[in-house]
Design a protein around this motif. Structure first.
Motif, PDB file in Angstrom:
ATOM      1  N   ILE A  62       9.628  -9.674   6.370  1.00 56.96           N
ATOM      2  CA  ILE A  62       9.555  -8.134   6.494  1.00 56.96           C
ATOM      3  C   ILE A  62       8.626  -7.670   7.413  1.00 56.96           C
ATOM      4  CG2 ILE A  62       9.022  -6.134   4.840  1.00 56.96           C
ATOM      5  CD1 ILE A  62       9.435  -8.076   2.403  1.00 56.96           C
ATOM      6  N   ASN A 103       7.723  -4.114   8.528  1.00 57.69           N
ATOM      7  CA  ASN A 103       7.005  -2.940   8.332  1.00 57.69           C
ATOM      8  C   ASN A 103       5.754  -3.281   7.324  1.00 57.69           C
ATOM      9  OD1 ASN A 103       5.860  -0.626   7.245  1.00 57.69           O
ATOM     10  ND2 ASN A 103       7.569   0.595   7.200  1.00 57.69           N
ATOM     11  N   LEU A 157       9.716 -14.902   2.256  1.00 57.02           N
ATOM     12  CA  LEU A 157      10.090 -13.274   2.102  1.00 57.02           C
ATOM     13  C   LEU A 157       9.289 -12.311   2.911  1.00 57.02           C
ATOM     14  CD1 LEU A 157      11.129 -12.797  -1.480  1.00 57.02           C
ATOM     15  CD2 LEU A 157      12.438 -12.377   0.549  1.00 57.02           C
ATOM     16  N   GLN A 200       3.726  -1.842   5.373  1.00 52.63           N
ATOM     17  CA  GLN A 200       3.407  -1.336   4.056  1.00 52.63           C
ATOM     18  C   GLN A 200       4.362  -1.472   3.434  1.00 52.63           C
ATOM     19  OE1 GLN A 200       3.124   2.916   4.431  1.00 52.63           O
ATOM     20  NE2 GLN A 200       2.652   3.041   2.331  1.00 52.63           N
ATOM     21  N   ARG A 201       5.752  -1.639   3.566  1.00 53.40           N
ATOM     22  CA  ARG A 201       6.889  -2.121   2.751  1.00 53.40           C
ATOM     23  C   ARG A 201       6.617  -3.675   2.323  1.00 53.40           C
ATOM     24  NH1 ARG A 201       8.644   0.335   0.424  1.00 53.40           N
ATOM     25  NH2 ARG A 201      10.657  -0.571   0.184  1.00 53.40           N
ATOM     26  N   LEU A 212       0.026  -1.914  -6.056  1.00 55.10           N
ATOM     27  CA  LEU A 212       0.918  -0.761  -6.476  1.00 55.10           C
ATOM     28  C   LEU A 212       0.337   0.375  -7.286  1.00 55.10           C
ATOM     29  CD1 LEU A 212       3.831  -3.117  -7.787  1.00 55.10           C
ATOM     30  CD2 LEU A 212       3.755  -2.152  -5.514  1.00 55.10           C
ATOM     31  N   SER A 247       4.027  -3.747  -0.712  1.00 60.05           N
ATOM     32  CA  SER A 247       4.625  -3.319  -1.900  1.00 60.05           C
ATOM     33  C   SER A 247       5.851  -4.012  -2.513  1.00 60.05           C
ATOM     34  CB  SER A 247       5.082  -1.808  -1.996  1.00 60.05           C
ATOM     35  OG  SER A 247       5.834  -1.496  -0.737  1.00 60.05           O
ATOM     36  N   LEU A 248       6.487  -4.625  -1.408  1.00 64.82           N
ATOM     37  CA  LEU A 248       7.690  -5.426  -2.070  1.00 64.82           C
ATOM     38  C   LEU A 248       7.193  -6.812  -2.205  1.00 64.82           C
ATOM     39  CD1 LEU A 248      10.538  -4.946   0.827  1.00 64.82           C
ATOM     40  CD2 LEU A 248      10.244  -4.089  -1.437  1.00 64.82           C
ATOM     41  N   MET A 249       6.252  -7.341  -1.720  1.00 66.77           N
ATOM     42  CA  MET A 249       5.792  -8.604  -2.217  1.00 66.77           C
ATOM     43  C   MET A 249       4.786  -8.547  -3.444  1.00 66.77           C
ATOM     44  SD  MET A 249       7.321 -10.293  -0.123  1.00 66.77           S
ATOM     45  CE  MET A 249       7.009 -11.858  -0.683  1.00 66.77           C
ATOM     46  N   VAL A 288       5.443  -6.617  -5.708  1.00 66.64           N
ATOM     47  CA  VAL A 288       6.455  -6.764  -6.765  1.00 66.64           C
ATOM     48  C   VAL A 288       7.068  -8.232  -6.999  1.00 66.64           C
ATOM     49  CG1 VAL A 288       8.898  -6.154  -7.731  1.00 66.64           C
ATOM     50  CG2 VAL A 288       7.310  -4.441  -6.606  1.00 66.64           C
ATOM     51  N   TYR A 289       7.411  -8.677  -6.057  1.00 66.87           N
ATOM     52  CA  TYR A 289       7.834 -10.301  -6.188  1.00 66.87           C
ATOM     53  C   TYR A 289       6.726 -11.168  -6.800  1.00 66.87           C
ATOM     54  CZ  TYR A 289      10.249 -14.235  -4.932  1.00 66.87           C
ATOM     55  OH  TYR A 289      11.132 -15.639  -5.290  1.00 66.87           O
ATOM     56  N   ILE A 306       4.454 -10.441  -8.883  1.00 72.81           N
ATOM     57  CA  ILE A 306       4.475 -10.270 -10.170  1.00 72.81           C
ATOM     58  C   ILE A 306       5.421 -11.149 -11.019  1.00 72.81           C
ATOM     59  CG2 ILE A 306       4.736  -8.600 -12.152  1.00 72.81           C
ATOM     60  CD1 ILE A 306       3.336  -6.389 -10.270  1.00 72.81           C
ATOM     61  N   PHE A 307       6.830 -10.821 -10.488  1.00 72.89           N
ATOM     62  CA  PHE A 307       8.080 -11.690 -10.787  1.00 72.89           C
ATOM     63  C   PHE A 307       7.666 -13.062 -10.851  1.00 72.89           C
ATOM     64  CE2 PHE A 307      10.221  -7.619 -10.850  1.00 72.89           C
ATOM     65  CZ  PHE A 307      10.693  -7.777 -12.256  1.00 72.89           C
TER      66      PHE A 307
END
Lengths: 246, 225
Positions: A146, A148, A142, A150-151, A79, A154-156, A158-159, A161-162
Motif C-alpha cells: 500500500i 499511500n 499487504l 495514511q491509507r 483508528l 488505517s488499513l493495516m 484493521v488487518y 485487529i483481524f
C-alpha cells in the motif's frame, strides 16, 4: 522537532535511559532463565534433556501473544485517535511477534523429533500455529503493497485487529478440536496427548521466571527498539523525498 | 436502522444484480471455477467410496472459498475501475450501508454457486448433500466468509498488486469458518445424530455474528477519503 533535528533528521537521538536499562535487564534475565532451565531444573525422567526446550517453547508463544496483542491495541488506538505512534507500535508488534512465533514453531519442531518421532505433524494446534505465522507474514506483504502512508496505516490497523483471530484460534483450538496430540501443561492434557509431563514444583521454578520475562520485558524491549528503527526509517524516507523534490 | 440505510443498501444490491444480469461474468466464472476445482480434487485425491465421506465436505468448502475469492476480487475491482467506488463515497450514505450492500451482492452470487454445487456433488459422489441442515450450514457459512471477504477485498483492491493479495489476506482469517463449516457438513453427510454436529453449526453462526459486528464497526476505516 528541535532545531537540531530539523537540520539533520537523521541525527541519532540517544537511547532513553529506561530503554538501555530494559535492554540490560532483559539480556540478563534471558541468561538467568537459561541457567534455570538448563541447569537448575531437574531432568525429566521420561523425556530426558530435550524436555528443557519447553522453557523456551511455551514462553515464546506467550511473547508472541503480547506482541500481537500490542498490534491490536495499537490498531484500535490508531483508528480512534489517529496518532502515528500507535501505528509504529502495531508494526513493531507484528515483527517481534512473528520472530517469537517462529522461535515457538522451531523449538517445538526440535522437541517433536525425538518425542513424536517426526519434525512436523498436521495436528490442529501445529497447523493453526503455522497459519498464525502466515497471517502475520501476510500482514507484512499487504503493508508493503500500500503506497499511500495514511491509507496504509488505517488499513493495516484493521488487518492487525483481524489477524489476532489466528492467535486466539491457536490458543483455544485444543478446546474446540480435541483430537490433538499436543500436550497441555496447565490443566488436563487431551486424552491422546503425546509427550505430556507434569508441572511439578521443579518445572514451575524454571518456567515461571522465563514465562514472565517472555511475556513482558522481552517483547516490550524489542518493540521499543523496533519503534526507534521505524522513526529512523521515516526520517530516511522524508529525506529521500526532499532530495528528489529539490 | 432507518429507511435511508435500507434504501441505500437496496440500491447497491440492485445495481450489482443488474450489472451481473447484463454481463453474466461473475457467477459464470465462479461456477465454472468451482466445478473445475471439484473435478481436480477428485482426480488429485482419488476419491473412492471411503475417502469420499471423509473428504467431500472439505472439497466442497475449499472449492466454494476459492470460487468466492474470484468473485469478491472482481466485484470490488469493478467498483474501483469504473470509478463507482468514488461515486458511492461521495453519495450521502453511511459506510456501513455500502458494506452491507456489497456484502449481500457477494453473498448472493456465492450462494448461487453453492446451490448449483450441492446437487451436482450429490449426483457425482453419491453423498447426501441435499438436506435441510446441509443447506442451512451452506447458507450460514457462505454468508460468514462473504462478510470477512467483502471487507478484505475492499482492503486488497487498494494495494499495489490487488488480486494477488486477497487470497493471502483472506485464507488465514476465514479459517474459523472453514473449520466449523467442514465439521458440520461432514457430520450431516455421514448421517450422525444432530447432537454430534449441531454444536459446529452453532459455533459457525456465533463466529459469523462476531465477524459481522467487527466488520460493520471497522469498514468505515477501510473505505475512507
Amino acid at each position: 522537532m528541535t532545531q537540531h533535528e530539523a537540520e539533520n533528521p537523521l541525527a541519532v537521538r540517544p537511547q532513553p535511559r529506561l530503554l538501555r536499562a530494559l535492554t540490560i535487564v532483559s539480556a540478563l534475565g534471558f541468561a538467568g532463565t537459561l541457567v534455570l532451565g538448563l541447569f537448575v531444573a531437574g531432568t525429566d525422567i521420561q523425556q530426558g534433556q530435550v524436555q528443557r526446550i519447553f522453557y523456551i517453547h511455551m514462553p515464546s508463544f506467550f511473547g508472541a501473544f503480547t506482541a500481537f496483542g500490542a498490534t491490536v491495541l495499537g490498531g484500535i488506538i490508531y483508528l480512534w485517535r489517529g496518532s502515528e505512534a500507535w501505528d509504529r507500535i502495531a508494526l513493531a508488534g507484528v515483527e517481534v511477534g512473528l520472530a517469537f512465533a517462529l522461535i515457538n514453531l522451531l523449538t517445538g519442531s526440535i522437541w517433536a523429533r525425538p518425542i513424536w518421532n517426526t519434525w512436523w505433524t498436521w495436528d490442529p494446534r501445529l497447523t493453526s500455529a503455522a497459519v498464525m505465522c502466515l497471517t502475520y507474514a501476510a500482514y507484512l506483504m499487504l503493508r508493503a503493497g500500500i503506497e499511500n502512508p495514511q491509507r496504509r496505516r488505517s488499513l493495516m490497523s484493521v488487518y492487525g485487529i483481524f489477524a489476532f483471530i489466528s492467535v486466539l484460534l491457536t490458543l483455544f483450538i485444543i478446546r474446540i478440536v480435541p483430537d490433538t496430540i499436543h500436550p497441555v501443561i496447565v490443566g488436563a492434557s487431551p486424552q491422546n496427548a503425546q509427550g505430556a509431563f507434569e508441572a511439578t514444583s521443579g518445572v514451575v521454578v524454571a518456567l515461571l521466571p522465563s514465562l514472565l520475562l517472555w511475556l513482558t520485558l522481552m517483547p516490550i524491549t524489542l518493540m521499543w527498539h523496533r519503534y526507534r528503527l521505524a522513526l529512523r526509517q521515516e526520517a530516511v524516507d522524508a529525506l529521500k523525498l526532499k532530495l528528489l523534490g529539490a | 436502522m432507518n429507511r435511508h440505510f435500507l434504501t441505500a443498501v437496496r440500491a447497491i444490491v440492485s445495481k450489482d444484480l443488474r450489472a451481473e444480469w447484463r454481463s453474466r461474468e461473475l457467477v459464470g466464472a465462479m461456477a465454472l471455477f468451482s466445478l473445475l476445482s471439484v473435478l481436480v480434487f477428485s482426480f488429485a485425491l482419488e476419491l473412492d467410496k471411503n475417502a469420499r465421506e471423509e473428504a467431500i465436505s472439505g472439497v466442497l468448502w475449499v472449492s466454494l472459498i476459492f470460487a468466492s475469492l474470484l468473485g469478491f476480487n472482481r466485484s470490488l475491482a469493478l467498483e474501483q475501475d469504473q470509478g463507482s467506488l468514488d461515486a458511492l463515497l461521495l453519495a450521502p450514505v453511511s459506510r456501513s450501508a455500502i458494506f452491507v450492500g456489497k456484502l449481500l451482492g457477494n453473498c448472493l452470487f456465492t450462494l448461487l454457486v453453492a446451490l448449483a454445487l450441492l446437487p451436482l456433488m450429490t449426483a457425482l459422489y453419491g453423498v447426501q448433500l441435499l438436506d435441510g441442515w446441509a443447506l442451512l450450514t451452506t447458507i450460514v457459512g457462505v454468508f460468514g466468509f462473504s462478510v470477512i471477504g467483502t471487507l478484505l477485498a475492499t482492503l486488497a483492491v487498494q494495494t499495489r498488486s490487488r488480486e494477488a493479495l486477497l487470497p493471502i489476506a483472506l485464507l488465514p482469517i476465514c479459517l474459523p469458518f472453514l473449520l466449523t463449516a467442514v465439521r458440520a457438513t461432514k457430520g450431516i453427510v455421514s448421517g450422525a445424530p444432530p447432537s454430534e454436529w449441531r454444536v459446529w453449526l452453532q459455533l459457525l453462526a456465533a463466529i459469523t455474528i462476531i465477524y459481522l459486528v467487527f466488520c460493520l464497526l471497522l469498514y468505515r476505516f477501510v473505505l475512507e477519503e
